[in-house]
Enzyme design. Sequence first.
Site, short mmCIF file in Angstrom:
data_model
loop_
_atom_site.label_atom_id
_atom_site.label_comp_id
_atom_site.label_asym_id
_atom_site.label_seq_id
_atom_site.Cartn_x
_atom_site.Cartn_y
_atom_site.Cartn_z
N LYS A 38 95.31 3.21 31.44
CA LYS A 38 94.64 3.58 30.19
C LYS A 38 95.75 4.10 29.29
O LYS A 38 96.03 5.30 29.25
CB LYS A 38 93.58 4.65 30.44
CG LYS A 38 92.90 5.19 29.18
CD LYS A 38 91.80 4.29 28.69
CE LYS A 38 91.09 4.91 27.49
NZ LYS A 38 89.95 4.10 27.01
N GLY A 115 91.75 -0.57 26.95
CA GLY A 115 92.16 -0.14 25.62
C GLY A 115 91.39 1.08 25.15
O GLY A 115 90.64 1.71 25.90
N ALA A 116 91.60 1.42 23.89
CA ALA A 116 90.89 2.54 23.26
C ALA A 116 90.28 2.03 21.96
O ALA A 116 90.98 1.44 21.13
CB ALA A 116 91.86 3.69 22.98
N ASN A 174 76.75 -5.54 27.31
CA ASN A 174 76.27 -4.31 27.93
C ASN A 174 75.12 -3.74 27.11
O ASN A 174 75.20 -3.67 25.89
CB ASN A 174 77.43 -3.31 27.98
CG ASN A 174 77.09 -2.05 28.74
OD1 ASN A 174 76.35 -2.08 29.71
ND2 ASN A 174 77.64 -0.93 28.30
#
Length: 245
Positions: A38, A115-116, A174
């Site tokens: 991360k 990722g962020a 999702n």
Amino acid sequence: MGTGVFVTGTDTGVGKTVVSSALVWRLVRTGRSFGVMKPVETGVLSGQPSESDAGRLMAAASVHDGIEEVSPYRFPSPLAPLAAASAQGRVIEMQEILRQYERLAARYVGIVVEGAGGLLVPMGKDWDMRDLIGRLGLPVVLVGRAGLGGINHALLTLEGLRQRHCEIAAVVLNETALAASPVEREQCASTVALLRERAGAPVLGPLPYRPHLDSDWSGAVEMLAQSSPIRELADLVWANAVEMS
């Protein structure tokens, strides 16, 4: 630079960490040697590393790498990476991320990198998350919402990836909120159906809404890791890793 996959999202809060955790849980427990990374995390609470995204990824993968290797840039402010780094008087260096990635990649068959935020979130003064994806050269798993607005966000992100010739492994949809009404259920179903027609990549899911995710994170990850979409995703990632190696 190694093999694996880069998990990005159409936005923040779409489920990147739970998908990444379930994916690596599945890979590791089917005998595949995978690590996690991360590179940048914001909104990190001091003294609670196990509850951070990086900590949850490490637990899912059962790895014992140093947190500074898995997540070299960690900031307390819940802001975009560039803003969070600036608030601490720091600069996110792409070369440092690449260096740590190479160290991790030397230990495992593959790395699941999360990722962020979204694809174009600023990381430095003149680069963003898409630039990092391009430098790592990993195939991308795009996590998006299975609901109203999900089609546009997913297709825009896919277009942005293809502009940089990034390989797209799959789209994972999702359910980030409960589809309680018939209209909401139809919105979810139509999002999945239309993206399967237009994405130009495998579209997996939708993964079901999990109302108690935070209170039973490990249980939810384990259950999700055994679901059909995550099993299929793990098979795709592993096949690609074998091909790349």
